[in-house]
Write an enzyme that holds these catalytic residues in place. Structure first.
Site, PDB file in Angstrom:
ATOM      1  CE  LYS A  85      -6.308  14.027  -0.207  1.00 29.88           C
ATOM      2  NZ  LYS A  85      -6.198  12.841  -1.032  1.00 29.88           N
ATOM      3  NE  ARG A  86      -3.980  10.475   9.798  1.00 32.90           N
ATOM      4  CZ  ARG A  86      -3.720   9.548  10.735  1.00 32.90           C
ATOM      5  NH1 ARG A  86      -4.543   8.536  10.914  1.00 32.90           N
ATOM      6  NH2 ARG A  86      -2.664   9.655  11.511  1.00 32.90           N
ATOM      7  CE  LYS A 100      -2.411  11.111   2.921  1.00 32.75           C
ATOM      8  NZ  LYS A 100      -3.035  10.202   1.926  1.00 32.75           N
ATOM      9  CB  THR A 135     -10.050   5.028  -1.347  1.00 32.57           C
ATOM     10  OG1 THR A 135      -9.551   5.407  -0.053  1.00 32.57           O
ATOM     11  CG2 THR A 135      -9.379   3.751  -1.780  1.00 32.57           C
ATOM     12  CE  LYS A 185     -13.922   6.080   0.394  1.00 31.25           C
ATOM     13  NZ  LYS A 185     -13.115   6.162   1.645  1.00 31.25           N
ATOM     14  CG  HIS A 222      -2.033  -0.944   1.181  1.00 26.70           C
ATOM     15  ND1 HIS A 222      -3.274  -0.668   0.664  1.00 26.70           N
ATOM     16  CD2 HIS A 222      -2.078  -2.230   1.609  1.00 26.70           C
ATOM     17  CE1 HIS A 222      -4.049  -1.731   0.794  1.00 26.70           C
ATOM     18  NE2 HIS A 222      -3.349  -2.701   1.355  1.00 26.70           N
TER      19      HIS A 222
HETATM   20  O1  B1N Z   1      -3.559   2.831   1.634  1.00 29.03           O
HETATM   21  C1  B1N Z   1      -4.677   3.193   0.837  1.00 29.03           C
HETATM   22  C2  B1N Z   1      -4.221   3.957  -0.395  1.00 29.03           C
HETATM   23  O2  B1N Z   1      -5.356   4.379  -1.116  1.00 29.03           O
HETATM   24  C3  B1N Z   1      -3.379   5.161   0.015  1.00 29.03           C
HETATM   25  O3  B1N Z   1      -2.856   5.773  -1.134  1.00 29.03           O
HETATM   26  C4  B1N Z   1      -2.249   4.710   0.934  1.00 29.03           C
HETATM   27  O4  B1N Z   1      -1.552   5.842   1.377  1.00 29.03           O
HETATM   28  C5  B1N Z   1      -2.811   3.949   2.124  1.00 29.03           C
HETATM   29  C6  B1N Z   1       1.105   2.077   8.001  1.00 29.03           C
HETATM   30  C7  B1N Z   1      -0.444   2.651   6.246  1.00 29.03           C
HETATM   31  N1  B1N Z   1      -0.553   3.015   2.709  1.00 29.03           N
HETATM   32  N2  B1N Z   1       0.077   2.676   3.858  1.00 29.03           N
HETATM   33  C8  B1N Z   1      -0.739   2.903   4.851  1.00 29.03           C
HETATM   34  C9  B1N Z   1      -1.447   2.760   7.178  1.00 29.03           C
HETATM   35  C10 B1N Z   1      -1.194   2.523   8.531  1.00 29.03           C
HETATM   36  C11 B1N Z   1       0.093   2.181   8.931  1.00 29.03           C
HETATM   37  O5  B1N Z   1       0.351   1.958  10.219  1.00 29.03           O
HETATM   38  C12 B1N Z   1       0.846   2.298   6.660  1.00 29.03           C
HETATM   39  N3  B1N Z   1      -1.874   3.387   4.384  1.00 29.03           N
HETATM   40  C13 B1N Z   1      -1.755   3.461   3.052  1.00 29.03           C
HETATM   41  C14 B1N Z   1      -5.439   1.937   0.464  1.00 29.03           C
HETATM   42  O6  B1N Z   1      -4.735   1.194  -0.464  1.00 29.03           O
END
Ligand code: B1N
Length: 840
Positions: A566-567, A572, A674, A678, A375
């Site tokens: 978003k975060r 971003k 995502t 939406k 991801h």
């Molecule tokens: O996952 C989403 C994507 O649509 C986003 O672009 C992406 O930023 C997000 C460590 C993550 N990637 N990595 C994380 C979350 C929590 C953590 O402790 C990494 N989140 C994303 C779905 O594919």
């Protein structure tokens, strides 16, 4: 237990009068009143809004259980191949409204409530949301559960029942302040505790070799600590079918050994402390989104839930089979990023140490069980664990990883005999001052498939972080572009849009989002456009009311709603958005304005509590808002608001109200996004870079219906390679310089020129996310958007085409691709009607 009962208890017939699970307003009303009395133990006159919510939730839950039980029975009888989604996060959002939709009883419930003099919306508003995730990754897992059930796929979601989910964000003097999330304090009506479904999980200690009864060399793990994971089950309804799947979340409790220890050693208080320590494991979600914090408790959480889940899978498998042979045929286990990737070592341990299998067979089964989704490419987000920590918590797993690595590296040496650097690059162990386990390598080596989450991202996975692995196993790599569920993000969030679509396309669109295309021929129809504009207008009014309630700010629903939620993260680039806002402000003040389109800028999002720059960006948003909103010379044209505590509930109100969706990450940094989907589905136009799923959204909606700007991935790479000097952009671009100088002047910080220095210095000196390089193109694209908005017919046409052409981004499509290309699993429809009117 799984033993099938021979005789069946009589059940209520299917006619509405005879069953306690009827769906008519009458039945719902009666059940609701019963629940108030028998479950909430309240009578009407003293019932609080919370009581109303609980009674409603139990009423709905009762209507889910027969489907759930019938589903479990159907899958078990058919011995169905099952998907296990392993995810440390599920950002479910409120359940009641979604369950009403998936049961198809929204109207019935509204009618029943009305008869009782209750507003259904008020009940819905009572629900605290399970925020068991940070952002996109956790929300994706929740969308996928919805689609798996809707597509009748046998599936279990496994995860952690955090007592405290993502923190509540409060804003104090423009700064983010974190407050503890208390979603469980008033009880959770959707979960069913399973006190007898518990597995031991062990930590620490050491390993010892021994010889088994066949004279074979074996290893025994002598742990120091054991605790239990207890299951809490939540039913997940499909939409438009009878399938209801299982989300099983694990809660940590102290094991019996604590009590025994206390008893034997007489150290009662010591035992109590140990008990508290054990229960800490599922206390709280780590609020980091992407940048990794290598905390011991987090590794414990990961192993804890993975171990419980695999033990549960093994238990189920052994109900049908004498041993673990064939485990990979019964289950496909998806690793949602590397957070559950310790599963590779744990399944090996279960096969080897607990089930006496030999290494080759165990490895074969393991590699054919798992698939891994990547991801993120951000280097700071790639999980690695210090070998020292790993060995201290999970000594046996470290040994197993070393053995996997030794065998893997030998294979590599054979294949690349003269390339020791490549071998070192691919090792599961990173050498350096501290040696570390590379979880992405473990996941890749231990899986039969690896996928990225958008086309461009999957290409980058192959050419960057997992390049060597792609060269070795090209056939292992896939792309599956993310998707979002149209049930929650259209039907539930935007009832007016839902009505419009249903009138044109019939109700089937919610199960087949490609049907949204029926909107397309009406994009230029004046009467249709009017209805569309009224829908958008009403959504904007609802958001305006919400904003007023939450912040006191008044915004004009006629203005262009330009939204970034978003975060908060430097990549971003919420601060790029701010640079543009300050430029507009500056132009109005200078009288050089060429973009008279009135705009409302809406921001929302949480910053990781330890991420100083992100928190400073939140402060800057508030500071710019303060200056602009109170200046009568500009506040008729510009308003800036920050919606506190962006979560699923708020999101549902925000996406439908957007005219313009900000998707402005530096190319190559956002894996997919995502929220972009939406927004688009709800008829917002996107201003965005060629990053993540934006690329595919733009292709889907038509290039002319998307405001593109910015450097491409290749241009970003080239710019950085050539030695990027942000200072030169600052020097040579007058307006950019004026904007940054305003931030540095103290104008937005009550005269304190130092407050935002960390941000402006970072931009001028390093600017790792190339805001200054992209600034001119961004401002130019914004001008195009502003101009376009002044032609309502043209804008509405584009808005309609966005909604019409984004059916591809339904999570149903994504799950279909996972089923076909990765999991090799088939639908198994459940039929309530086919049953003989009884439950086991
Ligand atoms: O996952 C989403 C994507 O649509 C986003 O672009 C992406 O930023 C997000 C460590 C993550 N990637 N990595 C994380 C979350 C929590 C953590 O402790 C990494 N989140 C994303 C779905 O594919």
């Amino acid at each position: 237990s799984g033993t099938a009962r021979k005789e069946r208890a009589p059940m209520h017939g299917s006619s509405d009068e005879r069953t306690r699970t009827g769906m008519s307003p009458e039945s719902l009303k009666r059940a609701f009143v019963d629940s108030m009395f028998y479950v909430q133990a309240r009578y009407w006159e003293v019932a609080t809004p919370h009581d109303l919510y609980m009674a409603a939730a139990y009423t709905v839950r009762d209507r889910m259980l027969e489907r759930w039980i019938r589903t479990a029975e159907t899958y078990r009888k058919a011995d169905a191949r099952t998907v296990c989604y392993l995810s440390a996060e599920y950002l479910l959002g409120p359940q009641l409204g979604n369950n009403l939709i998936n049961l198809g009883i929204v109207d019935s419930a509204r009618q029943g409530a009305r008869d009782l003099g209750i507003d259904l919306q008020e009940i819905l508003d009572q629900e605290p949301e399970p925020g068991l995730g940070n952002g996109g990754l956790g929300r994706l897992a929740a969308c996928y559960l919805d689609s798996l059930a809707t597509l009748s796929i046998p599936a279990i979601g496994y995860g952690i029942r955090y007592e405290h989910g993502i923190f509540d964000q409060k804003i104090v003097d423009g700064w983010q302040v974190e407050d503890c999330d208390l979603w469980l304090t008033n009880g959770n009506p959707w979960e069913i505790p399973r006190p007898l479904l518990r597995y031991p999980v062990r930590f620490g200690g050491h390993t010892e070799p021994y010889t088994d009864e066949h004279g074979r060399f074996r290893v025994r793990w002598v742990p120091e600590l054991d605790l239990y994971g207890m299951a809490y089950d939540t039913p997940v309804l499909g939409f438009g079918n009878d399938n209801t799947n299982l989300l099983r979340l694990w809660h940590a409790t102290a094991g019996r050994s604590f009590d025994l220890q206390a008893f034997h050693k007489g150290d009662y208080y010591g035992a109590v402390n140990a008990k508290v320590g054990a229960e800490n494991i599922t206390k709280v979600l780590y609020p980091n989104d992407e940048p990794e914090v290598g905390k011991e408790l987090r590794l414990k959480q990961q192993y804890f839930f993975v171990s419980c889940s695999l033990q549960d899978m093994v238990r189920v498998h052994l109900q049908h089979a004498p041993n673990l042979e064939g485990f990979h045929e019964r289950f496909a286990a998806q690793l949602n990023d590397t957070h559950p990737s310790i599963a590779v070592a744990e399944l090996m341990r279960l096969c080897l140490d607990e089930h006496g299998m030999d290494w080759e067979r165990a490895w074969e089964i393991t590699r054919r069980t798992f698939a891994y989704t990547n991801h993120t490419l951000l280097p700071e987000a790639l999980e690695t664990w210090p070998v020292e920590l790993f060995g201290r918590l999970l000594p046996r797993h470290l040994e197993i990883i070393y053995e996997i690595n030794a065998r893997f590296l030998d294979e590599l040496r054979m294949r690349y005999p003269f390339d020791p650097e490549r071998v070192a690059r691919m090792s599961l162990i990173e050498e350096g001052p501290v040696r570390r386990v590379r979880m992405a390598h473990l996941a890749t080596v231990g899986s039969f498939a690896v996928n990225g989450v958008a086309a461009i991202h999957s290409e980058l996975v192959k050419s960057t972080v997992l390049r060597d692995f792609h060269e070795l196993w090209p056939e292992k790599f896939h792309n599956i572009t993310n998707g979002v569920t149209p049930r929650r993000f259209i039907q539930l969030s935007n009832p007016d849009l839902c009505g419009i679509i249903t009138d044109l396309a019939g109700p089937g669109w919610a199960r087949d989002a490609e049907n949204l295309r029926t909107l397309e021929p009406h994009a230029d129809d004046a009467a249709f456009q009017q209805r569309w504009q009224a829908m958008k207008r009403a959504a904007k009014e609802r958001l305006a009311a919400r904003i007023r309630e939450a912040t006191g700010a008044v915004v004009d629903p006629q203005s262009l709603f330009d939204i970034q939620v978003k975060r908060i993260h430097e990549y971003k680039r919420q601060h790029l958005n701010l640079l543009h806002i300050v430029a507009l402000y500056h132009r109005i003040k200078q009288g050089t304005d060429s973009d008279p389109t009135p705009r409302t800028f809406v921001f929302g999002g949480k910053a990781a509590p330890g991420y100083f720059m992100a928190k400073l960006i939140i402060k800057l948003i508030h500071s710019v808002a303060e200056v602009i909103n109170r200046d009568p010379e500009v506040n008729q044209r510009l308003r800036v608001v920050f919606v506190p505590n962006f979560n699923v509930k708020n999101a549902e109100c925000i996406y439908p109200a957007a005219d313009l969706s900000e998707q402005i990450s530096t190319a190559g940094k956002e894996a997919s996004g995502t929220g972009n989907m939406k927004f688009s589905m709800n008829g917002a136009l996107t201003i965005g870079t060629l990053d993540g799923a934006n690329v595919e959204i733009r292709d889907a909606v038509g290039h002319e219906n998307f405001f593109l700007f910015g450097l491409t991935v290749a241009e970003v790479e080239r710019t950085l390679a050539e030695g990027y000097r942000p200072w030169e952009y600052y020097r040579s671009h007058d307006e950019l310089r004026e904007v940054i100088d305003l931030l540095r002047s103290g104008l937005f910080s009550h005269g304190d020129p130092d407050l935002f220095r960390p941000l402006t210095d970072s931009l001028l000196q390093h600017d790792p996310y190339l805001l200054l390089a992209d600034y001119p193109a961004y401002v130019e694209a914004q001008a195009r958007a502003g101009d376009a908005f002044r032609d309502p017919a043209g804008w509405t046409r584009m808005s309609i085409l966005n909604a019409a052409r984004t059916g591809f981004f339904s999570s149903d499509r994504a799950i279909r691709e996972y089923c076909r290309n990765i999991w090799q699993v088939e639908p198994m429809p459940v039929s309530l009607a086919a049953g003989n009117g009884s439950v086991p």
